[in-house]
Design a protein around this motif. Structure first.
Motif, short mmCIF file in Angstrom:
data_model
loop_
_atom_site.label_atom_id
_atom_site.label_comp_id
_atom_site.label_asym_id
_atom_site.label_seq_id
_atom_site.Cartn_x
_atom_site.Cartn_y
_atom_site.Cartn_z
N TRP A 79 0.83 -1.21 0.00
CA TRP A 79 0.00 0.00 0.00
C TRP A 79 0.87 1.26 0.00
CZ3 TRP A 79 -4.84 -0.19 -1.35
CH2 TRP A 79 -5.65 -1.26 -1.00
N ILE A 123 -6.31 7.80 -3.90
CA ILE A 123 -6.98 6.65 -4.50
C ILE A 123 -6.61 5.35 -3.79
CG2 ILE A 123 -5.17 6.32 -6.23
CD1 ILE A 123 -8.98 5.69 -6.61
N THR A 124 -5.35 5.23 -3.38
CA THR A 124 -4.94 4.00 -2.68
C THR A 124 -5.56 3.94 -1.28
OG1 THR A 124 -2.90 5.12 -1.99
CG2 THR A 124 -2.79 3.75 -3.95
N SER A 149 -9.22 3.05 -1.58
CA SER A 149 -9.33 1.64 -1.96
C SER A 149 -9.15 0.73 -0.76
CB SER A 149 -8.28 1.30 -3.03
OG SER A 149 -8.48 2.04 -4.21
N SER A 150 -8.24 1.09 0.12
CA SER A 150 -8.02 0.27 1.31
C SER A 150 -9.24 0.29 2.23
CB SER A 150 -6.77 0.75 2.06
OG SER A 150 -6.97 2.02 2.65
N VAL A 192 -12.36 0.53 1.24
CA VAL A 192 -13.35 -0.34 0.60
C VAL A 192 -13.05 -1.81 0.90
CG1 VAL A 192 -14.29 -1.13 -1.60
CG2 VAL A 192 -13.89 1.32 -1.21
N GLY A 209 -7.11 -4.66 4.03
CA GLY A 209 -7.50 -3.25 3.94
C GLY A 209 -6.90 -2.42 5.05
#
Length: 516
Positions: free
Chosen positions: A78, A89-90, A93-94, A96, A124
């Motif tokens: 990550w 964005i990363t 995403s984590s 989610v 995540g």
């Protein structure tokens, strides 16, 4: 008249954010941090009931190990993805991935499913923790960073105090499954807030290739190492082909990982960050503290509920002294470091307090009072508060800004690696000691020990209760003894950390100021 600063190309200096911009952005980070911290705090008091309901004492450690292992393996990935594609964005995403794992964990029907979905949560969570630290590291220079990180810890009472209470209340009055479902509404809020507050963060180039081979090798040797500590001496003899094969696989994958990291253009964990002595020492301290603290504290509710007779809700309350002490000391240390720029004393004091408290926990017995354990927890919490942000601050101050994501990921990886090994090794010791003690207890227990819950224990005859409580105490004191010895090594490591001036803001020549 407003000002907005951007970094000059090639300076390596962080962008200059106003106090207002920092506070607005941190509002989203605080909510996301609450998400990660609440999960750990809520699940802990529910573990005895979860394990009893699903029938898996032998797999108790893996409910936590699966989570921490996945978090450990994914953390540097990550961090590097954030360097390449941008933090926003990363990070989102984590969140989610974490929420998907939470929903599935709540629907688990057996221990295998629960462990797998907890691993998904951990995947995540690795992005949540390194994302918050990397974003703060990118926005704020080290000299000023401590006061903001201290402020972040000051607004954690909802997680630190409310988490155990919520976990215990949910377990006693509803279903343990809601210990996972409760993440969903909070996560939805975090997603919305972070989507807007992180919009101004710099975007990564996205042009570099991701080191998937390195990531795969990293996952292999970490998993193999944790399996060795979990299975060795319990599931398999240390001289068995299975354990020997895992040792060979661990060493081979580790050597291959190092070779790959030296050769690829964009390594998942740049080895250059390990050329700084202070970075290595802070990483070692993070590893040791993670092993001792996380590994030991995970099993404390077992003693509180089975031996001291606390309900799940009350066991959450009993963790409050540790949490309050950690929060208060973290805030105070952050303020002091921000004003003075001196941090060397905090790792030493923190390591000493952790080793002392774990040593005291190793002396508990079936007659130890809740007041006594509360005092020990205050000492442990104070030690945690000294180390929480300081080890990360030292690591970030020891690397260049271009490596802030990968470096923070490496530091967090070492802490999580310590946690993974701590939970697996100490969990194996706990289970082995408890089983051995029960076999020689002299009183038959109805059913199997892995089906035991606090409610079932209270229905047993006094002699059977005493046998099981003694076994739990033996297991807990064994793991605290080992954790205390490991924590003592942290004192030695802390003594070698050097006081290096913390970087401040960039100079005027390094910053372009646009006036409107």
């Amino acid at each position: 008249m407003t000002t907005e600063a951007t970094p000059v190309a090639g300076t390596g200096s962080p962008a200059q954010f106003t106090h207002r911009q920092i506070m607005v952005t941190m509002s989203g980070l605080v909510i996301a941090m609450l998400l990660a911290m609440l999960d750990n705090m809520i699940v802990a008091p529910a573990l005895p009931t979860i394990v009893g309901d699903l029938g898996g004492l032998s797999h108790l450690a893996w409910v936590t190990t699966g989570y921490v292992l996945a978090s450990t393996a994914s953390t540097p990935i990550w961090g590097k993805l954030g360097d390449l594609f941008g933090r926003r964005i990363t990070f989102i995403s984590s969140v989610v991935v974490f929420l998907a794992g939470s929903a599935l964990a709540g629907m688990s029907q057996n221990m295998g499913e629960l462990i797998a979905f907890r691993a998904m949560q951990g995947l995540g969570a690795g992005g949540l923790m390194v994302g918050v630290l990397s974003i703060v590291g990118e926005m704020i220079p080290p000299r000023e960073r401590s006061k903001y990180m201290g402020l972040m810890m000051a607004v954690m009472p909802v997680a630190m105090i409310g988490g155990p209470l919520a976990g215990g209340f949910i377990t006693d009055n509803f279903s343990w499954r809601w210990a996972f479902y409760v993440n969903l509404p909070l996560g939805a809020i975090a997603l919305v807030v972070c989507w807007f507050t992180l919009a101004k963060l710099p975007r990564g180039t996205g042009r570099a290739k991701i080191d998937w081979l390195g990531a795969g090798l990293l996952t292999v040797w970490i998993t193999s190492l944790v399996l060795i500590t979990s299975w060795g001496g319990t599931e398999y003899d240390w001289s068995s082909p299975t354990i020997i094969g895992l040792v060979v696989l661990t060493l081979a994958a580790f050597v291959a990982f190092v070779v790959v990291q030296r050769r690829v253009a964009e390594p998942i964990m740049p080895l250059r960050v390990f050329t700084n002595l202070n970075f290595n020492l802070s990483g070692g301290l993070a590893f040791i503290s993670g092993f001792a603290m996380f590994g030991a504290v995970t099993f404390l509710p077992q003693f509180q509920q089975f031996v001291q007779g606390s309900s799940a809700t009350n066991s959450g309350l009993l963790l409050m002294p540790m949490m309050i002490a950690a929060m208060a000391v973290s805030l105070a240390s952050g303020t002091i470091i921000g004003k003075t720029g001196h941090y060397k004393v905090f790792p030493i004091v923190g390591s000493t307090l952790i080793a002392l408290s774990l040593g005291l926990f190793a002396t508990i017995d079936v007659d130890t009072t809740k007041t006594t354990t509360a005092f020990y927890m205050v000492l442990l919490g104070a030690g945690m508060g000294c180390l929480m942000q300081t080890s990360t601050l030292i690591a970030q101050n020891s690397i260049e800004l271009r490596d802030i994501g990968a470096g923070t990921g490496a530091s967090t990886f070492l802490r999580n690696m310590g946690s993974s090994l701590g939970v697996s090794l100490l969990g194996a010791l706990y289970t082995s000691s408890l089983t051995d003690s029960l076999s020689g207890g002299g009183a038959a227990l109805p059913g199997e020990a892995n089906q035991m819950t606090p409610a079932v224990l209270k229905a047993l005859p006094p002699q059977a209760q005493h046998v099981f409580q003694t076994a739990v105490t033996d297991g807990v004191t064994t793991l605290f003894t080992v954790a205390g010895c490991v924590a003592a090594v942290g004192i030695v490591v802390a003594l070698f950390i050097k006081q290096v001036p913390l970087r401040g803001r960039a100079t005027a020549e390094e910053v372009v100021v646009a006036e409107v």
